[in-house]
Structure formats: structure tokens, C-alpha cells
Design an enzyme around this catalytic site. Structure first.
Site, PDB file in Angstrom:
ATOM      1  N   TYR A   1       0.833  -1.212   0.000  1.00  0.00           N
ATOM      2  CA  TYR A   1       0.000   0.000   0.000  1.00  0.00           C
ATOM      3  C   TYR A   1       0.873   1.269   0.000  1.00  0.00           C
ATOM      4  CZ  TYR A   1      -3.202   3.502   2.049  1.00  0.00           C
ATOM      5  OH  TYR A   1      -3.930   4.629   2.325  1.00  0.00           O
TER       6      TYR A   1
ATOM      7  N   ASP B   1       9.996  -7.331  -3.192  1.00  0.00           N
ATOM      8  CA  ASP B   1       8.818  -7.700  -2.404  1.00  0.00           C
ATOM      9  C   ASP B   1       8.562  -9.197  -2.585  1.00  0.00           C
ATOM     10  OD1 ASP B   1       5.966  -7.900  -1.551  1.00  0.00           O
ATOM     11  OD2 ASP B   1       6.031  -5.727  -1.600  1.00  0.00           O
ATOM     12  N   ASN B   2       8.156  -9.871  -1.522  1.00  0.00           N
ATOM     13  CA  ASN B   2       7.834 -11.300  -1.678  1.00  0.00           C
ATOM     14  C   ASN B   2       6.354 -11.528  -1.992  1.00  0.00           C
ATOM     15  OD1 ASN B   2       6.535 -10.911   0.744  1.00  0.00           O
ATOM     16  ND2 ASN B   2       7.743 -12.387   1.930  1.00  0.00           N
ATOM     17  N   LEU B   3       5.592 -10.433  -2.141  1.00  0.00           N
ATOM     18  CA  LEU B   3       4.163 -10.474  -2.503  1.00  0.00           C
ATOM     19  C   LEU B   3       3.300 -11.210  -1.473  1.00  0.00           C
ATOM     20  CD1 LEU B   3       4.223 -11.016  -6.410  1.00  0.00           C
ATOM     21  CD2 LEU B   3       4.198  -8.880  -5.133  1.00  0.00           C
TER      22      LEU B   3
ATOM     23  N   SER C   1       6.235   3.794  13.115  1.00  0.00           N
ATOM     24  CA  SER C   1       4.815   3.940  13.397  1.00  0.00           C
ATOM     25  C   SER C   1       4.613   4.710  14.693  1.00  0.00           C
ATOM     26  CB  SER C   1       4.200   2.542  13.531  1.00  0.00           C
ATOM     27  OG  SER C   1       2.910   2.649  14.077  1.00  0.00           O
TER      28      SER C   1
ATOM     29  N   THR D   1       2.701   3.911  16.761  1.00  0.00           N
ATOM     30  CA  THR D   1       2.437   2.914  17.818  1.00  0.00           C
ATOM     31  C   THR D   1       3.578   2.882  18.836  1.00  0.00           C
ATOM     32  OG1 THR D   1       1.718   0.649  18.214  1.00  0.00           O
ATOM     33  CG2 THR D   1       3.432   0.905  16.590  1.00  0.00           C
TER      34      THR D   1
ATOM     35  N   TYR E   1       3.661  -6.436  17.439  1.00  0.00           N
ATOM     36  CA  TYR E   1       3.912  -5.569  16.273  1.00  0.00           C
ATOM     37  C   TYR E   1       4.635  -4.301  16.722  1.00  0.00           C
ATOM     38  CZ  TYR E   1       3.041  -2.020  12.711  1.00  0.00           C
ATOM     39  OH  TYR E   1       3.202  -1.007  11.798  1.00  0.00           O
TER      40      TYR E   1
ATOM     41  N   LYS F   1       8.562  -2.858  15.942  1.00  0.00           N
ATOM     42  CA  LYS F   1       8.884  -1.527  15.394  1.00  0.00           C
ATOM     43  C   LYS F   1       9.856  -0.794  16.317  1.00  0.00           C
ATOM     44  CE  LYS F   1       6.600  -1.396  11.593  1.00  0.00           C
ATOM     45  NZ  LYS F   1       7.297  -1.283  10.327  1.00  0.00           N
TER      46      LYS F   1
ATOM     47  N   PHE G   1       1.444   8.228  11.222  1.00  0.00           N
ATOM     48  CA  PHE G   1       0.207   8.179  12.001  1.00  0.00           C
ATOM     49  C   PHE G   1      -0.773   7.272  11.239  1.00  0.00           C
ATOM     50  CE2 PHE G   1       0.774  10.453  15.945  1.00  0.00           C
ATOM     51  CZ  PHE G   1       2.129  10.738  15.808  1.00  0.00           C
TER      52      PHE G   1
ATOM     53  N   ARG H   1     -12.351  -1.814  21.443  1.00  0.00           N
ATOM     54  CA  ARG H   1     -11.412  -2.849  20.991  1.00  0.00           C
ATOM     55  C   ARG H   1     -10.224  -2.856  21.952  1.00  0.00           C
ATOM     56  NH1 ARG H   1      -9.085  -2.221  14.929  1.00  0.00           N
ATOM     57  NH2 ARG H   1      -8.055  -0.461  15.892  1.00  0.00           N
TER      58      ARG H   1
HETATM   59  P1  NAD Z   1       1.538  -3.638   3.081  1.00  0.00           P
HETATM   60  O1  NAD Z   1       1.308  -4.957   3.706  1.00  0.00           O
HETATM   61  O2  NAD Z   1       0.550  -3.131   2.081  1.00  0.00           O
HETATM   62  O3  NAD Z   1       2.980  -3.600   2.394  1.00  0.00           O
HETATM   63  C1  NAD Z   1       4.064  -4.329   2.898  1.00  0.00           C
HETATM   64  C2  NAD Z   1       4.696  -5.060   1.728  1.00  0.00           C
HETATM   65  O4  NAD Z   1       5.824  -5.804   2.225  1.00  0.00           O
HETATM   66  C3  NAD Z   1       3.758  -6.058   1.065  1.00  0.00           C
HETATM   67  O5  NAD Z   1       3.767  -5.821  -0.334  1.00  0.00           O
HETATM   68  C4  NAD Z   1       4.352  -7.425   1.410  1.00  0.00           C
HETATM   69  O6  NAD Z   1       4.151  -8.365   0.378  1.00  0.00           O
HETATM   70  C5  NAD Z   1       5.805  -7.092   1.647  1.00  0.00           C
HETATM   71  N1  NAD Z   1       6.521  -7.963   2.583  1.00  0.00           N
HETATM   72  C6  NAD Z   1       6.143  -8.329   3.839  1.00  0.00           C
HETATM   73  N2  NAD Z   1       7.060  -9.123   4.400  1.00  0.00           N
HETATM   74  C7  NAD Z   1       8.071  -9.252   3.497  1.00  0.00           C
HETATM   75  C8  NAD Z   1       9.312  -9.946   3.483  1.00  0.00           C
HETATM   76  N3  NAD Z   1       9.677 -10.696   4.535  1.00  0.00           N
HETATM   77  N4  NAD Z   1      10.098  -9.870   2.396  1.00  0.00           N
HETATM   78  C9  NAD Z   1       9.713  -9.130   1.308  1.00  0.00           C
HETATM   79  N5  NAD Z   1       8.544  -8.457   1.260  1.00  0.00           N
HETATM   80  C10 NAD Z   1       7.737  -8.518   2.339  1.00  0.00           C
HETATM   81  O7  NAD Z   1       1.703  -2.577   4.283  1.00  0.00           O
HETATM   82  P2  NAD Z   1       1.777  -0.988   4.225  1.00  0.00           P
HETATM   83  O8  NAD Z   1       0.522  -0.461   4.831  1.00  0.00           O
HETATM   84  O9  NAD Z   1       2.187  -0.537   2.902  1.00  0.00           O
HETATM   85  O10 NAD Z   1       2.933  -0.752   5.286  1.00  0.00           O
HETATM   86  C11 NAD Z   1       4.281  -0.565   4.913  1.00  0.00           C
HETATM   87  C12 NAD Z   1       5.105  -0.350   6.158  1.00  0.00           C
HETATM   88  O11 NAD Z   1       4.593   0.769   6.885  1.00  0.00           O
HETATM   89  C13 NAD Z   1       5.081  -1.542   7.125  1.00  0.00           C
HETATM   90  O12 NAD Z   1       6.371  -1.711   7.647  1.00  0.00           O
HETATM   91  C14 NAD Z   1       4.123  -1.081   8.204  1.00  0.00           C
HETATM   92  O13 NAD Z   1       4.418  -1.677   9.443  1.00  0.00           O
HETATM   93  C15 NAD Z   1       4.373   0.404   8.229  1.00  0.00           C
HETATM   94  N6  NAD Z   1       3.222   1.165   8.761  1.00  0.00           N
HETATM   95  C16 NAD Z   1       2.001   1.036   8.147  1.00  0.00           C
HETATM   96  C17 NAD Z   1       0.901   1.730   8.662  1.00  0.00           C
HETATM   97  C18 NAD Z   1      -0.458   1.588   8.032  1.00  0.00           C
HETATM   98  O14 NAD Z   1      -1.454   1.925   8.677  1.00  0.00           O
HETATM   99  N7  NAD Z   1      -0.587   1.125   6.799  1.00  0.00           N
HETATM  100  C19 NAD Z   1       1.056   2.564   9.786  1.00  0.00           C
HETATM  101  C20 NAD Z   1       2.333   2.685  10.356  1.00  0.00           C
HETATM  102  C21 NAD Z   1       3.392   1.977   9.836  1.00  0.00           C
HETATM  103  N1  UDP Z   2     -12.238   1.418  14.409  1.00  0.00           N
HETATM  104  C1  UDP Z   2     -13.589   1.142  14.520  1.00  0.00           C
HETATM  105  N2  UDP Z   2     -14.087   0.084  13.786  1.00  0.00           N
HETATM  106  C2  UDP Z   2     -13.324  -0.666  12.947  1.00  0.00           C
HETATM  107  C3  UDP Z   2     -11.948  -0.357  12.836  1.00  0.00           C
HETATM  108  C4  UDP Z   2     -11.436   0.685  13.592  1.00  0.00           C
HETATM  109  O1  UDP Z   2     -14.320   1.809  15.260  1.00  0.00           O
HETATM  110  O2  UDP Z   2     -13.840  -1.613  12.321  1.00  0.00           O
HETATM  111  C5  UDP Z   2     -11.679   2.559  15.178  1.00  0.00           C
HETATM  112  C6  UDP Z   2     -10.585   2.179  16.150  1.00  0.00           C
HETATM  113  O3  UDP Z   2     -11.146   1.821  17.405  1.00  0.00           O
HETATM  114  C7  UDP Z   2      -9.771   3.483  16.216  1.00  0.00           C
HETATM  115  C8  UDP Z   2      -9.893   4.051  14.802  1.00  0.00           C
HETATM  116  O4  UDP Z   2     -11.062   3.442  14.245  1.00  0.00           O
HETATM  117  O5  UDP Z   2     -10.352   4.399  17.122  1.00  0.00           O
HETATM  118  C9  UDP Z   2      -8.687   3.744  13.897  1.00  0.00           C
HETATM  119  O6  UDP Z   2      -8.424   2.351  13.921  1.00  0.00           O
HETATM  120  P1  UDP Z   2      -7.411   1.655  12.920  1.00  0.00           P
HETATM  121  O7  UDP Z   2      -7.412   0.190  13.219  1.00  0.00           O
HETATM  122  O8  UDP Z   2      -7.720   2.078  11.523  1.00  0.00           O
HETATM  123  O9  UDP Z   2      -6.014   2.335  13.281  1.00  0.00           O
HETATM  124  P2  UDP Z   2      -5.163   2.330  14.668  1.00  0.00           P
HETATM  125  O10 UDP Z   2      -5.069   3.769  15.054  1.00  0.00           O
HETATM  126  O11 UDP Z   2      -5.879   1.513  15.662  1.00  0.00           O
HETATM  127  O12 UDP Z   2      -3.866   1.770  14.265  1.00  0.00           O
END
Ligand code: NAD
Ligand code: UDP
Length: 332
Positions: A11, A31-33, A124, A126, A148, A152, A177, A291
Site C-alpha cells: 500500500y 517484495d515477496n508479494l 509507526s 504505535t 507488532y 517496530k 500516524f 477494541r
Molecule cells: P503492506 O502490507 O501493504 O505492504 C508491505 C509489503 O511488504 C507487502 O507488499 C508485502 O508483500 C511485503 N513484505 C512483507 N514481508 C516481506 C518480506 N519478509 N520480504 C519481502 N517483502 C515482504 O503494508 P503498508 O501499509 O504498505 O505498510 C508498509 C510499512 O509501513 C510496514 O512496515 C508497516 O508496518 C508500516 N506502517 C504502516 C501503517 C499503516 O497503517 N498502513 C502505519 C504505520 C506503519
Molecule cells: N475502528 C472502529 N471500527 C473498525 C476499525 C477501527 O471503530 O472496524 C476505530 C478504532 O477503534 C480506532 C480508529 O477506528 O479508534 C482507527 O483504527 P485503525 O485500526 O484504523 O487504526 P489504529 O489507530 O488503531 O492503528
């Protein structure tokens, strides 16, 4: 520059690839898909008119990764690859340590082997745990409440240790965020496999009639309408933040952490209202119990990104919801 994106078919990585390709960089997607599809490649070509190199392999395949870094004379790595589902991480912690922590160790070894020492890591918010104060700045104490988050946090600490041991490293941990929305073309976006855990993709599928209703997890939080508040950031703003960080890193050796957020918090019900407006569809919902592990509110102090990178988010909620809706209908 020659830039490698681990997890570049996912993504966030795919949106960053668009920005980098359009800026004229040469991009290798590694990417390993395991959580993305090969179809993304054609979509990237359609959007940018350029063809990125794609290598299907795991980041834990250190030798393969080192060879790719050398073959393509990679100058900087953006590390997106990893697993990201909080609930799954509680059930399968080893998968998370193996993919995220071990995967990063492997990447760092490969980078050392290839002589590449410039890295942007997908961090993140988090890592701030339960907020002690808001908005969250980079000096806020760090903690983790699930595997998770611990993976991180552990990676951030590992990267900091490495930068202390070897001052030639340039590392920035971008603490995201809540990424939301899609590319304006609607050709790429977030399409999680199975039932989505995150709010935005869940709402999109309710609006499309694929899921019956949204469960709003709690309406008794100490927030204006009682539902959880988050800092949703348009994925294209996030992508542009990576390009800004890459340019900045060239002049800033060492280890850095920078928030990528908007500074603005929105509730679950705000998001439902915005999506309803953007899609002209009803988003039925019911109030469900809280949750486990959720915090009431979480939003960024984005000041450091503006001061250091000269970057700030430009797109609002309607653009996030509108593009997510377009992707739901066109791209997903
Ligand atoms: P995503 O799952 O869409 O993308 C991750 C990609 O990494 C995927 O295409 C997957 O196939 C690939 N992948 C996973 N493990 C692998 C491995 N061992 N070797 C090679 N490829 C691998 O996730 P995203 O939302 O695009 O997130 C990208 C990064 O951002 C992640 O590290 C995630 O933890 C971090 N992040 C995401 C969010 C979010 O809400 N989307 C928030 C904070 C941080
Ligand atoms: N949330 C919700 N219903 C859902 C998924 C998420 O009410 O089906 C709420 C969740 O409690 C939080 C916000 O939406 O307050 C964002 O959640 P998300 O899982 O997208 O991201 P987070 O901040 O938890 O990583």
C-alpha cells in the site's frame, strides 16, 4: 538516484514509488508479494509511464538482497517490508519478529555488504504507546503494547545502535500516524486481504455494500463525540514526505526520528460522515464495545517534519475519502 523499496508493491510503498518515479529516480521494488499482488506493477506503469524493476524475493534472503543492491548500484533503501496487523501479531508473535526484526537485520547486513548506508524506515506512531500528552512529539517516551509495536520499537533501537557504531549511516525512522486514501487515479490503494482491520478500508467496503455495517469500537472515550480520535494522513502526502526525507538525509548523517502526521485528529464518526459525503453512499454503523488495546486519541505534532524536511500534509479528509472510494470502485 537509484533507490530500492523493500515491500514496494504494498500500500504505502507503491504510492512512494509513484512519487519517486515521477521525480526521475530509478526505482527497484523488492517484495515477496505476501501481502500484495503483481498487478500493482502494471498500475504503476499506467500512472507514471515508467517501468520500475521488480524482484520477487524475501528480505531475509540476505545474499539475494545484497546482489540486487550491487547489481542496481542502489544508493538508498526505503524499508517498507514487514507484517503490520496488531491482532495477528498477538497470535503469531514469532512471524512478526522473524519478518520485521530478522528481516531488518538481513537488510542491514546486505546493505553493509553492498556499501549502501542510507535508509528510510517505515516506523509507526504505535511506538508512543498510550499517550502521556498530546499532540505527540518525537521526544514523547516510547513503549509498546503488542508484538507488532515491539518489533517496530526494537528496529528503531537497532538502527540507532548501528548509527552510533558506524557514523557513516544515515537513517531516518518516519513515524507514520494513520495512512488513508489512495492515488488520485484510483488505480492503486489499500486492499487488505480478508476482512479489513483498519477503519478506512472497512468503511469503503461497507459503503460499497460488500460488508453489512461498521462496528464503531466504543463511544465512551473522553473525546468530543466519545469515539476514538486519530490523525489520518493522505497516503500521497505520506509519499511526498518520503521524497522530502530522502533529499534531507543526504545532508544529515546519523539516526533521526520524524513524525509524519497532519496534527489534526478526527473521530470515527467524523470519518463515517466524511466518507458518506465523498461517496454519496450510506455507511450504516452500530456502536460496539471498545477494541482491546485501543487508545482514546492519538495525533501528531508535525512541527519537526516542517522545520527539518520543509514538508507538511496538504490534503484533507474529503480527498482521502474520495480517492479511497475511487479505488474501491476502479482499482480494488
Ligand atoms: P503492506 O502490507 O501493504 O505492504 C508491505 C509489503 O511488504 C507487502 O507488499 C508485502 O508483500 C511485503 N513484505 C512483507 N514481508 C516481506 C518480506 N519478509 N520480504 C519481502 N517483502 C515482504 O503494508 P503498508 O501499509 O504498505 O505498510 C508498509 C510499512 O509501513 C510496514 O512496515 C508497516 O508496518 C508500516 N506502517 C504502516 C501503517 C499503516 O497503517 N498502513 C502505519 C504505520 C506503519
Ligand atoms: N475502528 C472502529 N471500527 C473498525 C476499525 C477501527 O471503530 O472496524 C476505530 C478504532 O477503534 C480506532 C480508529 O477506528 O479508534 C482507527 O483504527 P485503525 O485500526 O484504523 O487504526 P489504529 O489507530 O488503531 O492503528
Amino acid at each position: 538516484m537509484n533507490i530500492l523499496l523493500t515491500g514496494g508493491m504494498g500500500y504505502i510503498g507503491s504510492h512512494v514509488a509513484v512519487v519517486l518515479l515521477q521525480a526521475g529516480h530509478r526505482v527497484v521494488l523488492y517484495d515477496n508479494l505476501c501481502n500484495s499482488g503483481i498487478g500493482v506493477l502494471a498500475r504503476l506503469e499506467q500512472i507514471t509511464g515508467k517501468t520500475p524493476v521488480f524482484i520477487q524475493a524475501d528480505v531475509r534472503a540476505t545474499k539475494t538482497l545484497a546482489d540486487v543492491l550491487k547489481d542496481h548500484a542502489v544508493e538508498a533503501v526505503l524499508h517498507f517490508a514487514g507484517l503490520k496487523a496488531v491482532g495477528e501479531s498477538v497470535k503469531k508473535p514469532l512471524d512478526y519478529y522473524a519478518n520485521n526484526v530478522e528481516g531488518t537485520v538481513s537488510l542491514l547486513e546486505a546493505m553493509l555488504d553492498a556499501g549502501t548506508r542510507t535508509l528510510i524506515f517505515s516506523g509507526s506512531a504505535t511506538v508512543y504507546g498510550d499517550p502521556h500528552y498530546l499532540p505527540l512529539d518525537e521526544a514523547h517516551p516510547l513503549s509498546a503494547t503488542n508484538p507488532y509495536g515491539r518489533s517496530k520499537l526494537h528496529i528503531e533501537e537497532m538502527l540507532r545502535d548501528l548509527s552510533v557504531a558506524d557514523p557513516l549511516w544515515r537513517v531516518v525512522c518516519l513515524r507514520y500516524f494513520n495512512p488513508a486514501g489512495a492515488h488520485e487515479s484510483g488505480l492503486i490503494g489499500e486492499r487488505p486481504m480478508g476482512v479489513p482491520n483498519n477503519l478506512m478500508p472497512y468503511i469503503a467496503r461497507v459503503a460499497a455494500g460488500e460488508l453489512k455495517e461498521l462496528s464503531v469500537f466504543g463511544n465512551d472515550y473522553p473525546t468530543p463525540d466519545g469515539t476514538g480520535v486519530r490523525d489520518y494522513i493522505h497516503v500521497m502526502d505520506l509519499a511526498e514526505g518520503h521524497a522530502a526525507a530522502l533529499a534531507w538525509l543526504v545532508r544529515h548523517p546519523g539516526w533521526h526520528a520524524i513524525n509524519l502526521g497532519t496534527g489534526q485528529g478526527y473521530s470515527v464518526l467524523d470519518m463515517v460522515a466524511a466518507f458518506t459525503k465523498a461517496s454519496s453512499r450510506a455507511v450504516p454503523y452500530r456502536i460496539a464495545p471498545r477494541r482491546a488495546g485501543d487508545v482514546a486519541a492519538c495525533y501528531a505534532d508535525p512541527g519537526k517534519a516542517l522545520r527539518e524536511l520543509g514538508w507538511q500534509a496538504r490534503r484533507g479528509l474529503l480527498e482521502m475519502c474520495g480517492s479511497a472510494w475511487k479505488f474501491q470502485n476502479l482499482g480494488a
